[in-house]
Design a protein around this motif. Structure first.
Motif, PDB file in Angstrom:
ATOM      1  N   ILE A  48      -9.271   2.198  12.306  1.00 48.79           N
ATOM      2  CA  ILE A  48      -9.100   2.572  10.902  1.00 48.79           C
ATOM      3  C   ILE A  48      -7.717   3.178  10.689  1.00 48.79           C
ATOM      4  O   ILE A  48      -7.258   4.016  11.463  1.00 48.79           O
ATOM      5  CB  ILE A  48     -10.177   3.584  10.482  1.00 48.79           C
ATOM      6  N   ARG A  49      -7.084   2.743   9.623  1.00 51.75           N
ATOM      7  CA  ARG A  49      -5.830   3.336   9.182  1.00 51.75           C
ATOM      8  C   ARG A  49      -6.013   3.726   7.724  1.00 51.75           C
ATOM      9  O   ARG A  49      -6.708   3.041   6.970  1.00 51.75           O
ATOM     10  CB  ARG A  49      -4.680   2.333   9.328  1.00 51.75           C
ATOM     11  N   MET A  50      -5.407   4.852   7.316  1.00 50.96           N
ATOM     12  CA  MET A  50      -5.545   5.319   5.942  1.00 50.96           C
ATOM     13  C   MET A  50      -4.177   5.460   5.292  1.00 50.96           C
ATOM     14  O   MET A  50      -3.198   5.803   5.953  1.00 50.96           O
ATOM     15  CB  MET A  50      -6.283   6.661   5.908  1.00 50.96           C
ATOM     16  N   SER A  51      -4.130   5.198   3.992  1.00 53.42           N
ATOM     17  CA  SER A  51      -2.861   5.338   3.264  1.00 53.42           C
ATOM     18  C   SER A  51      -2.443   6.804   3.187  1.00 53.42           C
ATOM     19  O   SER A  51      -1.253   7.114   3.102  1.00 53.42           O
ATOM     20  CB  SER A  51      -2.966   4.747   1.866  1.00 53.42           C
ATOM     21  N   ARG A  52      -3.419   7.690   3.210  1.00 52.16           N
ATOM     22  CA  ARG A  52      -3.138   9.129   3.273  1.00 52.16           C
ATOM     23  C   ARG A  52      -4.378   9.836   3.808  1.00 52.16           C
ATOM     24  O   ARG A  52      -5.503   9.399   3.581  1.00 52.16           O
ATOM     25  CB  ARG A  52      -2.739   9.695   1.907  1.00 52.16           C
ATOM     26  N   THR A  53      -4.155  10.938   4.506  1.00 48.34           N
ATOM     27  CA  THR A  53      -5.252  11.760   5.009  1.00 48.34           C
ATOM     28  C   THR A  53      -5.154  13.190   4.478  1.00 48.34           C
ATOM     29  O   THR A  53      -5.887  14.073   4.905  1.00 48.34           O
ATOM     30  CB  THR A  53      -5.261  11.793   6.546  1.00 48.34           C
ATOM     31  N   SER A  54      -4.217  13.395   3.548  1.00 46.21           N
ATOM     32  CA  SER A  54      -4.043  14.701   2.921  1.00 46.21           C
ATOM     33  C   SER A  54      -3.507  14.474   1.507  1.00 46.21           C
ATOM     34  O   SER A  54      -3.376  13.331   1.060  1.00 46.21           O
ATOM     35  CB  SER A  54      -3.076  15.573   3.734  1.00 46.21           C
ATOM     36  N   ASP A  55      -3.206  15.544   0.833  1.00 48.26           N
ATOM     37  CA  ASP A  55      -2.763  15.449  -0.563  1.00 48.26           C
ATOM     38  C   ASP A  55      -1.277  15.100  -0.636  1.00 48.26           C
ATOM     39  O   ASP A  55      -0.433  15.931  -0.967  1.00 48.26           O
ATOM     40  CB  ASP A  55      -3.049  16.770  -1.281  1.00 48.26           C
ATOM     41  N   THR A  56      -0.972  13.857  -0.312  1.00 44.04           N
ATOM     42  CA  THR A  56       0.413  13.387  -0.302  1.00 44.04           C
ATOM     43  C   THR A  56       0.596  12.243  -1.297  1.00 44.04           C
ATOM     44  O   THR A  56      -0.360  11.552  -1.656  1.00 44.04           O
ATOM     45  CB  THR A  56       0.823  12.910   1.097  1.00 44.04           C
ATOM     46  N   THR A  57       1.835  12.052  -1.728  1.00 41.48           N
ATOM     47  CA  THR A  57       2.163  11.013  -2.691  1.00 41.48           C
ATOM     48  C   THR A  57       2.471   9.706  -1.973  1.00 41.48           C
ATOM     49  O   THR A  57       3.275   9.685  -1.034  1.00 41.48           O
ATOM     50  CB  THR A  57       3.379  11.426  -3.544  1.00 41.48           C
ATOM     51  N   ARG A  58       1.833   8.622  -2.393  1.00 39.85           N
ATOM     52  CA  ARG A  58       2.098   7.293  -1.841  1.00 39.85           C
ATOM     53  C   ARG A  58       2.168   6.302  -3.002  1.00 39.85           C
ATOM     54  O   ARG A  58       1.249   6.234  -3.812  1.00 39.85           O
ATOM     55  CB  ARG A  58       0.979   6.859  -0.883  1.00 39.85           C
ATOM     56  N   SER A  59       3.250   5.550  -3.070  1.00 43.01           N
ATOM     57  CA  SER A  59       3.364   4.537  -4.116  1.00 43.01           C
ATOM     58  C   SER A  59       2.418   3.384  -3.803  1.00 43.01           C
ATOM     59  O   SER A  59       1.955   3.219  -2.665  1.00 43.01           O
ATOM     60  CB  SER A  59       4.799   4.019  -4.214  1.00 43.01           C
ATOM     61  N   LEU A  60       2.156   2.568  -4.811  1.00 38.31           N
ATOM     62  CA  LEU A  60       1.301   1.407  -4.596  1.00 38.31           C
ATOM     63  C   LEU A  60       1.916   0.465  -3.569  1.00 38.31           C
ATOM     64  O   LEU A  60       1.218  -0.087  -2.712  1.00 38.31           O
ATOM     65  CB  LEU A  60       1.061   0.683  -5.925  1.00 38.31           C
ATOM     66  N   SER A  61       3.222   0.279  -3.640  1.00 41.76           N
ATOM     67  CA  SER A  61       3.892  -0.613  -2.684  1.00 41.76           C
ATOM     68  C   SER A  61       3.830  -0.073  -1.265  1.00 41.76           C
ATOM     69  O   SER A  61       3.670  -0.832  -0.306  1.00 41.76           O
ATOM     70  CB  SER A  61       5.355  -0.831  -3.096  1.00 41.76           C
ATOM     71  N   GLN A  62       3.962   1.242  -1.123  1.00 36.64           N
ATOM     72  CA  GLN A  62       3.860   1.838   0.212  1.00 36.64           C
ATOM     73  C   GLN A  62       2.484   1.553   0.812  1.00 36.64           C
ATOM     74  O   GLN A  62       2.371   1.276   2.006  1.00 36.64           O
ATOM     75  CB  GLN A  62       4.099   3.343   0.132  1.00 36.64           C
ATOM     76  N   ARG A  63       1.462   1.609   0.007  1.00 34.04           N
ATOM     77  CA  ARG A  63       0.100   1.387   0.490  1.00 34.04           C
ATOM     78  C   ARG A  63      -0.087  -0.057   0.961  1.00 34.04           C
ATOM     79  O   ARG A  63      -0.579  -0.294   2.064  1.00 34.04           O
ATOM     80  CB  ARG A  63      -0.903   1.738  -0.622  1.00 34.04           C
ATOM     81  N   THR A  64       0.263  -1.008   0.119  1.00 33.72           N
ATOM     82  CA  THR A  64       0.046  -2.412   0.492  1.00 33.72           C
ATOM     83  C   THR A  64       1.003  -2.847   1.598  1.00 33.72           C
ATOM     84  O   THR A  64       0.614  -3.603   2.489  1.00 33.72           O
ATOM     85  CB  THR A  64       0.182  -3.328  -0.725  1.00 33.72           C
ATOM     86  N   ASN A  65       2.244  -2.366   1.569  1.00 34.45           N
ATOM     87  CA  ASN A  65       3.184  -2.724   2.635  1.00 34.45           C
ATOM     88  C   ASN A  65       2.704  -2.209   3.985  1.00 34.45           C
ATOM     89  O   ASN A  65       2.818  -2.890   5.014  1.00 34.45           O
ATOM     90  CB  ASN A  65       4.579  -2.155   2.346  1.00 34.45           C
ATOM     91  N   ASP A  66       2.154  -1.008   3.975  1.00 32.49           N
ATOM     92  CA  ASP A  66       1.644  -0.412   5.210  1.00 32.49           C
ATOM     93  C   ASP A  66       0.464  -1.222   5.754  1.00 32.49           C
ATOM     94  O   ASP A  66       0.398  -1.518   6.948  1.00 32.49           O
ATOM     95  CB  ASP A  66       1.213   1.032   4.937  1.00 32.49           C
ATOM     96  N   ALA A  67      -0.448  -1.574   4.879  1.00 30.44           N
ATOM     97  CA  ALA A  67      -1.619  -2.365   5.307  1.00 30.44           C
ATOM     98  C   ALA A  67      -1.200  -3.745   5.801  1.00 30.44           C
ATOM     99  O   ALA A  67      -1.714  -4.235   6.816  1.00 30.44           O
ATOM    100  CB  ALA A  67      -2.605  -2.490   4.149  1.00 30.44           C
TER     101      ALA A  67
END
Length: 256
Positions: A48-67
């Motif tokens: 499992i990988r998560m876009s965030r595990t705490s109260d941090t800012t992530r753009s939509l592109s950062q999320r999909t690019n990471d996945a």
């Protein structure tokens, strides 16, 4: 090894929807972390990988690019709705999608609805970034309306968030064909219900009109059959043979 990408919506400088003393970013993170923990507790053969595990800012592109760069097999974005409605719904991309995208979403939708008593708003399609830009099957879930009092009251219950997460975890596991760990049953272990209201009817059969005896606050019963739909609500069958409401307004479900 199946790769699961969990995306708690919003976060950091983006609170998402806010109402009734709740913030969407807080709720989505709680549900995602609980989903991760249930998957790791009850299933094997995945990472499992998560876009965030705490109260941090992530753009939509950062999320999909990471996945995409990680090579995820399933992208699950978790949200809370707003706009004055009520209930649960989920989305896949409204363009061309794989058969797996549809099948995975159908399994997830069914498992979430087994666990919650939100109104079923159905399976929908939309042109959301995280659905459009993910290179793997992707779904976005909307878990109740933060600005509707009845839904918000459920979302304020940590036990109710557990149920939402259990639905997500079981749905993801079914979609990806994950194997249960040895000794892990329905929700992991034997289930119990505790009465949390001063008094409550039980039922002889799975029929809201077939009342049996009244039970009292603090009484605990062993569950023989997990939550199932009866009319407009849900029930548990107890080891005694009686039935009881599954509404979290009246009972607390737990395992041990």
């Amino acid at each position: 090894m199946a790769k699961i990408y969990l995306d708690p919506g919003h976060g950091g400088t983006d609170p998402g929807a806010v109402a009734n003393g709740l913030q969407e970013k807080v709720l989505t993170l709680k549900i995602a972390l609980k989903t991760r923990d249930i998957l790791n507790r009850d299933y094997e053969g995945h990472s499992i990988r998560m876009s965030r595990t705490s109260d941090t800012t992530r753009s939509l592109s950062q999320r999909t690019n990471d996945a995409n760069s990680w090579g995820a097999d399933y992208f699950v974005s978790i949200h809370i709705n707003a706009g004055g409605g009520t209930g649960y719904e989920d989305y896949i991309y409204n363009g061309s999608v794989s058969n797996n995208t549809i099948t995975y979403r159908d399994k997830l939708h069914a498992e979430v609805m087994k666990q919650v008593d939100f109104r079923n708003r159905g399976k929908k399609r939309a042109n959301f970034h995280v659905l459009r830009q993910s290179s793997m099957p992707a779904v976005l879930t909307e878990n109740g309306f933060i600005d509707t009092t009845a839904d918000a009251n459920k979302l304020k219950s940590d036990a109710y968030l557990d149920r939402i997460a259990l639905g997500h975890a079981n749905g993801i596991a079914q979609a990806l064909g994950l194997k249960r760990k040895s000794g892990s049953g329905g929700s992991g272990k034997q289930g119990y219900v505790e009465v949390i209201t001063p008094s409550l009817w039980t039922y002889n059969t799975a029929n809201w009109d077939d009342k049996a005896v009244i039970v009292n606050e603090g009484e605990v019963f062993t569950v023989a059959r997990d939550k199932f739909k009866v009319g407009n609500g849900h029930m548990y069958q107890l080891k005694s043979g009686l039935y009881i409401t599954a509404s979290t307004q009246y009972v607390r479900y737990y395992t041990k």
